[in-house]
Design a protein around this motif. Sequence first.
Motif, PDB file in Angstrom:
ATOM      1  N   LYS A   1      34.590   1.581 -35.384  1.00 37.24           N
ATOM      2  CA  LYS A   1      34.250   1.087 -34.426  1.00 37.24           C
ATOM      3  C   LYS A   1      35.356   2.004 -33.513  1.00 37.24           C
ATOM      4  CE  LYS A   1      31.806  -2.473 -34.571  1.00 37.24           C
ATOM      5  NZ  LYS A   1      31.669  -4.160 -34.588  1.00 37.24           N
TER       6      LYS A   1
ATOM      7  N   TYR B   1      26.895  -5.618 -39.945  1.00 36.25           N
ATOM      8  CA  TYR B   1      27.079  -6.926 -39.305  1.00 36.25           C
ATOM      9  C   TYR B   1      25.693  -7.551 -39.224  1.00 36.25           C
ATOM     10  CZ  TYR B   1      30.110  -9.451 -35.823  1.00 36.25           C
ATOM     11  OH  TYR B   1      30.664 -10.368 -34.708  1.00 36.25           O
TER      12      TYR B   1
ATOM     13  N   SER C   1      34.931  -3.390 -40.271  1.00 31.11           N
ATOM     14  CA  SER C   1      33.691  -3.278 -39.065  1.00 31.11           C
ATOM     15  C   SER C   1      34.574  -2.561 -37.530  1.00 31.11           C
ATOM     16  CB  SER C   1      32.914  -4.141 -39.021  1.00 31.11           C
ATOM     17  OG  SER C   1      32.397  -4.764 -37.878  1.00 31.11           O
TER      18      SER C   1
ATOM     19  N   ARG D   1      25.794  -9.829 -41.783  1.00 29.36           N
ATOM     20  CA  ARG D   1      26.798 -10.592 -42.474  1.00 29.36           C
ATOM     21  C   ARG D   1      26.335 -11.933 -41.603  1.00 29.36           C
ATOM     22  NH1 ARG D   1      31.002  -7.325 -40.255  1.00 29.36           N
ATOM     23  NH2 ARG D   1      32.321  -9.445 -41.028  1.00 29.36           N
TER      24      ARG D   1
HETATM   25  N1  URA Z   1      33.519  -8.261 -34.945  1.00 27.37           N
HETATM   26  C1  URA Z   1      33.286  -6.554 -34.783  1.00 27.37           C
HETATM   27  O1  URA Z   1      33.561  -5.647 -33.883  1.00 27.37           O
HETATM   28  N2  URA Z   1      32.397  -6.941 -36.334  1.00 27.37           N
HETATM   29  C2  URA Z   1      33.132  -7.973 -37.193  1.00 27.37           C
HETATM   30  O2  URA Z   1      33.159  -8.325 -38.250  1.00 27.37           O
HETATM   31  C3  URA Z   1      33.560  -9.184 -35.937  1.00 27.37           C
HETATM   32  C4  URA Z   1      33.626  -8.918 -35.374  1.00 27.37           C
END
Ligand code: URA
Length: 428
Positions: free
Chosen positions: A190, A168, A186, A171
């Motif tokens: 989680k 992240y 992503s 990115r």
């Molecule tokens: N929130 C996230 O946790 N990941 C992303 O890629 C975008 C928003």
Amino acid sequence: MSTHDAVEVITTKRDGGSLSDSQIDWVVDAYTRGDVADEQMSSLAMAILLNGMEQREIARWTAAMIASGERMDFSALSRPTADKHSTGGVGDKITLPLAPLVAACGVAVPQLSGRGLGHTGGTLDKLEAIPGWRAALSNEEMMRQLEEVGAVICAAGDGLAPADKKLYALRDVTGTVEAIPLIASSIMSKKIAEGTGALVLDVKVGTGAFMKDLDRARELARTMVALGTDAGVRTTALLTDMSTPLGLTAGNAIEVAESVEVLAGGGPADVVELTVALAREMLAGAGVDGVDPADKLADGSAMDAWKAMIRAQGGDPDAALPEAKESHVVSAPATGVLTRLDAMAVGMAAWRLGAGRARKEDPVQAGAGVVWHARPGDEVTEGQPLFTLLTDEPARFERALASLEGGYDVEPAGTAYEPSSIVLERID
Ligand code: URA
């Protein structure tokens, strides 16, 4: 000897091919360990952004990110679990009343949250405005609080999906945040690693949201619902409007105060409506029926759960909240109807006043933010306060005022105004 090499994986995706399960497992693991370099992963992320991924690839990518870290397990709790994830919006304080509300209905809420970056605020930043409240809990503390209070809102530990943490951040600085396969994997890596039994996704659509149009929001929601369902998490999504900010406040302490109003049975109608709609989804996902969350707001039990949740994390729910040192009022330019209030303009103003951060390591001001005194559809009188801007540093007013400019319209009284609903679509 490794089974793949980075250039082979990158060129497969660059040329529009599908990545095999073993290519995905290898590249996610090798990147997390540091064997695939940042420049190689950023090239692959750009190829994914441009050429997309099939659902099978996204599911495998998500599983590989989950496998990079620990998985929590709440199956020993005496009640079912449900969580919510919002893709982020302006004035989006919904987690604050929602977690204790759902706990008051008999479902445990393990909400692992983040800090804000950019114009959307972070839940932890808001709660940290409460004197004494702490975001960091050990897994044991979290488990105990879930059993005793039923709701936890705390920082996600480093052990959860470390591959995502690294990717992240990459990115963020390589123009590859917007890829739907990467956003979906992503978020869901989680949430699945967190171990919740049920999940509702609040996917925001509009000027103040990540997803500006309904089609892309729908695609993101469908992708995430499929990932959750396939992983055994009962997952639904609501697509909700984020062209207008939520409630009447955007900031930290001021959003806590508005959430407490909702828990006391009052508060702005849109915040109440969305909180109750999401609570119903969470209860249904957890298999609890016969309880109406609206009753738990009215009878004070959601407020009791809130106070217990704040106290359990060292906070004083009855303490005065911090206030900004300086304020500046923007008056209505004419008499008429407020027909538009742009979420992005308000979010940028709150951010520039110090409620949000530009870099991860920046502090936020607890008292900063924007209060608006009318919502679209409301009549206003020339000269009445329309916005109150709050900050500790008056030098910030000028840039905040610039971002509000053009962000709202007051039209002559009698101008037709079509109220839009907050929940646009449901996906399961
Ligand atoms: N929130 C996230 O946790 N990941 C992303 O890629 C975008 C928003």
